[in-house]
Write a protein that holds these residues in place. Structure first.
Motif, PDB file in Angstrom:
ATOM      1  N   MET A   1       2.935  -8.633  10.864  1.00  0.00           N
ATOM      2  CA  MET A   1       3.630  -7.722  11.749  1.00  0.00           C
ATOM      3  C   MET A   1       2.903  -6.373  11.721  1.00  0.00           C
ATOM      4  SD  MET A   1       7.578  -6.288  11.537  1.00  0.00           S
ATOM      5  CE  MET A   1       7.900  -7.159  10.077  1.00  0.00           C
ATOM      6  N   HIS A   2       2.688  -5.816  12.919  1.00  0.00           N
ATOM      7  CA  HIS A   2       2.033  -4.521  13.052  1.00  0.00           C
ATOM      8  C   HIS A   2       3.069  -3.443  13.314  1.00  0.00           C
ATOM      9  CE1 HIS A   2      -1.861  -6.414  13.051  1.00  0.00           C
ATOM     10  NE2 HIS A   2      -1.542  -7.153  14.088  1.00  0.00           N
ATOM     11  N   LEU A   3       2.714  -2.216  13.008  1.00  0.00           N
ATOM     12  CA  LEU A   3       3.611  -1.094  13.249  1.00  0.00           C
ATOM     13  C   LEU A   3       3.940  -0.963  14.736  1.00  0.00           C
ATOM     14  CD1 LEU A   3       5.103   1.176  11.825  1.00  0.00           C
ATOM     15  CD2 LEU A   3       3.118   2.647  12.211  1.00  0.00           C
ATOM     16  N   SER A   4       3.002  -1.343  15.596  1.00  0.00           N
ATOM     17  CA  SER A   4       3.244  -1.255  17.041  1.00  0.00           C
ATOM     18  C   SER A   4       4.320  -2.242  17.509  1.00  0.00           C
ATOM     19  CB  SER A   4       1.947  -1.494  17.811  1.00  0.00           C
ATOM     20  OG  SER A   4       1.449  -2.789  17.534  1.00  0.00           O
ATOM     21  N   ASP A   5       4.643  -3.228  16.668  1.00  0.00           N
ATOM     22  CA  ASP A   5       5.690  -4.196  16.997  1.00  0.00           C
ATOM     23  C   ASP A   5       7.049  -3.763  16.471  1.00  0.00           C
ATOM     24  OD1 ASP A   5       3.739  -5.838  18.094  1.00  0.00           O
ATOM     25  OD2 ASP A   5       3.413  -6.892  16.194  1.00  0.00           O
ATOM     26  N   CYS A   6       7.130  -2.537  15.956  1.00  0.00           N
ATOM     27  CA  CYS A   6       8.357  -2.071  15.318  1.00  0.00           C
ATOM     28  C   CYS A   6       8.894  -0.803  15.970  1.00  0.00           C
ATOM     29  CB  CYS A   6       8.095  -1.762  13.841  1.00  0.00           C
ATOM     30  SG  CYS A   6       7.473  -3.159  12.901  1.00  0.00           S
ATOM     31  N   VAL A   7      10.199  -0.642  15.890  1.00  0.00           N
ATOM     32  CA  VAL A   7      10.878   0.596  16.275  1.00  0.00           C
ATOM     33  C   VAL A   7      11.882   0.900  15.173  1.00  0.00           C
ATOM     34  CG1 VAL A   7      10.611   0.291  18.764  1.00  0.00           C
ATOM     35  CG2 VAL A   7      12.634  -0.608  17.644  1.00  0.00           C
ATOM     36  N   TRP A   8      12.306   2.151  15.100  1.00  0.00           N
ATOM     37  CA  TRP A   8      13.309   2.459  14.101  1.00  0.00           C
ATOM     38  C   TRP A   8      14.666   1.905  14.540  1.00  0.00           C
ATOM     39  CZ3 TRP A   8      13.790   2.886   9.325  1.00  0.00           C
ATOM     40  CH2 TRP A   8      14.953   3.381   8.742  1.00  0.00           C
ATOM     41  N   LYS A   9      15.098   2.264  15.746  1.00  0.00           N
ATOM     42  CA  LYS A   9      16.345   1.733  16.294  1.00  0.00           C
ATOM     43  C   LYS A   9      16.098   1.261  17.716  1.00  0.00           C
ATOM     44  CE  LYS A   9      19.768   4.446  13.822  1.00  0.00           C
ATOM     45  NZ  LYS A   9      20.842   5.437  13.929  1.00  0.00           N
ATOM     46  N   GLY A  10      16.831   0.232  18.097  1.00  0.00           N
ATOM     47  CA  GLY A  10      16.722  -0.280  19.454  1.00  0.00           C
ATOM     48  C   GLY A  10      17.899  -1.166  19.782  1.00  0.00           C
ATOM     49  N   GLY A  38       9.250   5.638  16.096  1.00  0.00           N
ATOM     50  CA  GLY A  38      10.315   6.118  16.978  1.00  0.00           C
ATOM     51  C   GLY A  38      11.296   5.017  17.327  1.00  0.00           C
ATOM     52  N   ASN A  39      12.223   5.368  18.169  1.00  0.00           N
ATOM     53  CA  ASN A  39      13.205   4.413  18.665  1.00  0.00           C
ATOM     54  C   ASN A  39      12.646   3.690  19.885  1.00  0.00           C
ATOM     55  OD1 ASN A  39      15.085   5.181  16.713  1.00  0.00           O
ATOM     56  ND2 ASN A  39      15.921   6.786  18.010  1.00  0.00           N
ATOM     57  N   ALA A  40      13.360   2.681  20.333  1.00  0.00           N
ATOM     58  CA  ALA A  40      12.950   1.922  21.517  1.00  0.00           C
ATOM     59  C   ALA A  40      12.897   2.844  22.733  1.00  0.00           C
ATOM     60  CB  ALA A  40      13.926   0.782  21.762  1.00  0.00           C
ATOM     61  N   THR A  41      11.968   2.570  23.625  1.00  0.00           N
ATOM     62  CA  THR A  41      11.767   3.389  24.826  1.00  0.00           C
ATOM     63  C   THR A  41      11.801   2.509  26.081  1.00  0.00           C
ATOM     64  OG1 THR A  41       9.370   3.101  24.815  1.00  0.00           O
ATOM     65  CG2 THR A  41      10.252   4.970  23.543  1.00  0.00           C
ATOM     66  N   LEU A  42      11.664   3.140  27.207  1.00  0.00           N
ATOM     67  CA  LEU A  42      11.587   2.432  28.486  1.00  0.00           C
ATOM     68  C   LEU A  42      10.459   1.401  28.465  1.00  0.00           C
ATOM     69  CD1 LEU A  42      12.380   2.057  31.472  1.00  0.00           C
ATOM     70  CD2 LEU A  42      10.921   4.002  32.008  1.00  0.00           C
ATOM     71  N   ASP A  43       9.340   1.749  27.863  1.00  0.00           N
ATOM     72  CA  ASP A  43       8.203   0.817  27.808  1.00  0.00           C
ATOM     73  C   ASP A  43       8.557  -0.470  27.067  1.00  0.00           C
ATOM     74  OD1 ASP A  43       6.481   2.475  29.259  1.00  0.00           O
ATOM     75  OD2 ASP A  43       5.924   3.590  27.457  1.00  0.00           O
ATOM     76  N   HIS A  44       9.375  -0.370  26.016  1.00  0.00           N
ATOM     77  CA  HIS A  44       9.798  -1.564  25.284  1.00  0.00           C
ATOM     78  C   HIS A  44      10.675  -2.459  26.158  1.00  0.00           C
ATOM     79  CE1 HIS A  44       8.899   1.164  21.795  1.00  0.00           C
ATOM     80  NE2 HIS A  44       8.227   0.076  21.466  1.00  0.00           N
ATOM     81  N   ILE A  45      11.533  -1.839  26.944  1.00  0.00           N
ATOM     82  CA  ILE A  45      12.415  -2.612  27.837  1.00  0.00           C
ATOM     83  C   ILE A  45      11.567  -3.335  28.886  1.00  0.00           C
ATOM     84  CG2 ILE A  45      14.411  -2.522  29.384  1.00  0.00           C
ATOM     85  CD1 ILE A  45      14.984  -1.457  26.519  1.00  0.00           C
TER      86      ILE A  45
END
Length: 185
Positions: A1-10, A38-45
């Motif tokens: 798992m990479h850090l780019s695959d993670c968010v703090w909250k989502g 950071g938390n989940a963003t529009l890009d994650h959605i």
């Protein structure tokens, strides 16, 4: 798992990212401050919606669209969601009652009034949301997708026609005109 695959909250609907706040609540400072997570963003959605397949449930699809709508604002530029164009992410109820995934803007409408939903249900393809109140909350998504012309109240021309005898009530008309003067001032 990479850090780019993670968010703090989502949101729980996001499956493409790992939400670390629930697994490591005591390490907030490390993840948030040191690793700048950071938390989940529009890009994650948007990325989540890009992973939608024909096996995705319609309920999940509806939830993701409501989530996307929540991350959008009325000022969000349509280019922000251009990556979704052509993806079959819109749950549409066909006139036969079948629910399918679609994106083609030319073949579905949004019923934003109960009377219109009742009139057109089963006659034209409608976005498959449970009620018109939900559709009314989708303004940011409607603007970003550039489908405001597909809102039934804007697409349909309604005309009222008096049937039967026209009966004028001069006394009532005069009374209302006198009362209206006080509202205008």
């Amino acid at each position: 798992m990479h850090l780019s695959d993670c968010v703090w909250k989502g949101p729980q609907e996001l499956n493409i990212v790992h939400k670390l706040s629930s697994e490591y609540p005591r390490y907030s400072a490390f993840f948030r401050t040191s690793l700048k997570l950071g938390n989940a963003t529009l890009d994650h959605i948007i990325k989540e919606l890009q992973t939608v397949t024909s096996d995705t449930s319609f309920d999940t699809l509806r939830q993701l669209l409501l989530l996307l709508n929540g991350y959008l604002t009325l000022e969000t530029l349509p280019s922000r969601i251009s990556e979704l164009e052509g993806k079959k992410i819109i749950p549409v109820t066909t006139p036969s009652g079948e629910v399918r995934m679609d994106y083609d803007k030319n073949i579905w409408y949004l019923a934003d009034k109960t009377s219109l939903w009742e009139r057109f249900k089963g006659k034209i393809p409608l976005i498959a949301f449970d009620d018109v109140r939900t559709v009314r909350t989708l303004k940011p998504l409607i603007n970003a997708m550039k489908v405001s012309s597909h809102i039934l109240s804007e697409a349909v021309n309604q005309t009222l026609e008096i049937v039967g005898l026209k009966i004028k009530d001069e006394e009532r008309t005069t009374d209302l005109r006198e009362r209206a003067q006080y509202f205008v001032q």
